[in-house]
Design a protein around this motif. Structure first.
Motif, PDB file in Angstrom:
ATOM      1  N   GLN A  82     -48.979  -6.980  31.696  1.00  0.00           N
ATOM      2  CA  GLN A  82     -49.688  -7.917  30.827  1.00  0.00           C
ATOM      3  C   GLN A  82     -50.090  -9.086  31.706  1.00  0.00           C
ATOM      4  OE1 GLN A  82     -47.582  -9.437  27.387  1.00  0.00           O
ATOM      5  NE2 GLN A  82     -49.502  -9.950  26.371  1.00  0.00           N
ATOM      6  N   GLY A  83     -51.361  -9.177  31.980  1.00  0.00           N
ATOM      7  CA  GLY A  83     -51.841 -10.162  32.955  1.00  0.00           C
ATOM      8  C   GLY A  83     -51.300  -9.759  34.330  1.00  0.00           C
ATOM      9  N   THR A  84     -50.634 -10.694  35.014  1.00  0.00           N
ATOM     10  CA  THR A  84     -50.059 -10.380  36.324  1.00  0.00           C
ATOM     11  C   THR A  84     -48.592  -9.954  36.208  1.00  0.00           C
ATOM     12  OG1 THR A  84     -49.460 -12.699  36.640  1.00  0.00           O
ATOM     13  CG2 THR A  84     -51.591 -11.983  37.533  1.00  0.00           C
ATOM     14  N   PRO A  96     -48.632 -14.880  30.143  1.00  0.00           N
ATOM     15  CA  PRO A  96     -49.807 -14.326  29.470  1.00  0.00           C
ATOM     16  C   PRO A  96     -49.967 -14.922  28.071  1.00  0.00           C
ATOM     17  CG  PRO A  96     -48.095 -12.648  29.770  1.00  0.00           C
ATOM     18  CD  PRO A  96     -47.593 -13.920  30.362  1.00  0.00           C
ATOM     19  N   THR A  97     -51.173 -14.985  27.602  1.00  0.00           N
ATOM     20  CA  THR A  97     -51.429 -15.456  26.240  1.00  0.00           C
ATOM     21  C   THR A  97     -51.226 -14.279  25.289  1.00  0.00           C
ATOM     22  OG1 THR A  97     -53.774 -14.913  26.348  1.00  0.00           O
ATOM     23  CG2 THR A  97     -53.131 -17.128  27.085  1.00  0.00           C
ATOM     24  N   ASP A 133     -53.192 -12.878  23.376  1.00  0.00           N
ATOM     25  CA  ASP A 133     -54.316 -11.941  23.358  1.00  0.00           C
ATOM     26  C   ASP A 133     -54.536 -11.238  24.698  1.00  0.00           C
ATOM     27  OD1 ASP A 133     -55.152 -14.329  24.509  1.00  0.00           O
ATOM     28  OD2 ASP A 133     -57.205 -14.145  23.765  1.00  0.00           O
ATOM     29  N   THR A 134     -53.671 -11.510  25.698  1.00  0.00           N
ATOM     30  CA  THR A 134     -53.773 -10.794  26.966  1.00  0.00           C
ATOM     31  C   THR A 134     -53.366  -9.345  26.719  1.00  0.00           C
ATOM     32  OG1 THR A 134     -53.151 -12.788  28.191  1.00  0.00           O
ATOM     33  CG2 THR A 134     -53.002 -10.690  29.364  1.00  0.00           C
ATOM     34  N   PRO A 135     -54.237  -8.396  27.035  1.00  0.00           N
ATOM     35  CA  PRO A 135     -53.926  -6.992  26.744  1.00  0.00           C
ATOM     36  C   PRO A 135     -52.724  -6.484  27.554  1.00  0.00           C
ATOM     37  CG  PRO A 135     -55.986  -7.160  27.970  1.00  0.00           C
ATOM     38  CD  PRO A 135     -55.531  -8.557  27.663  1.00  0.00           C
TER      39      PRO A 135
END
Length: 182
Positions: free
Chosen positions: A24-26, A4-5, A7-9
């Motif tokens: 967070q993301g996947t 995840p980056t 800024d990925t919530p």
């Protein structure tokens, strides 16, 4: 899974008293709630009858079997601002009945970093004095083992053959590197 980056919530999927499930993301993972972490104690008893390590055995619900472990406990659980060294001293006596004259903090480690954000502080306890029975608090039913270090491999193999789970932190006793510096 992709990384995840920043800024990925982060989404909280479930929040309990002791653990929180996040995504967070996947990527799904578990964290300790309220910022608590653990103190893990490598307790070495140097006595006239040789060098021993103090291990504990207790039933672990996720495994559905008894598990062989180093003594350990939560830091900061209902004790805001508690130091790992204070928690370690409390847990060593509570679980094993031993007090240590000397403590050395080895550092912070992560239990299973691909799935759990939990960390623990590893502390070495020496100069042990048996002051009580140990066994933990009500309902823990902890069995204390004082195991000769020169027989640790056989002891672990025997516990495994009995169907006992073996905590990964016990593996360091098989490697010898840490023990050489005590």
């Amino acid at each position: 899974m992709t990384r995840p980056t920043p800024d990925t919530p982060i989404v909280t999927r479930w929040d309990g008293k002791f653990i929180t499930v996040r995504q967070q993301g996947t990527w799904e993972y578990v964290s300790r709630s309220r910022g608590i972490h653990a103190a893990v104690i490598l307790a070495i008893d140097d006595a006239a009858d040789g060098r021993h390590v103090i291990l504990v055995e207790q039933y672990r619900v996720p495994l559905k079997v008894n598990c062989l472990e180093l003594p350990a406990g939560l830091v900061g659980d209902d004790r805001a601002g508690e130091a790992a060294e204070v928690a370690a001293a409390r847990e060593l006596e509570e679980e094993t009945g031993y007090r240590a004259a000397h403590w050395r903090t080895v550092g912070e480690f992560y239990s299973s970093p691909g799935m759990v954000s939990e960390s623990f502080t590893l502390l070495v306890a020496t100069g042990l004095d048996k002051v009580g029975a140990g066994g933990g608090v009500a309902g823990e039913d902890i069995v204390v083992h004082r195991v000769p270090l020169d027989g640790i491999e056989q002891f672990i193999a025997a516990k495994r053959a009995e169907g006992c789970g073996i905590d990964v932190r016990v593996a360091m006793l098989l490697a010898g590197g840490l023990l050489a510096n005590i």
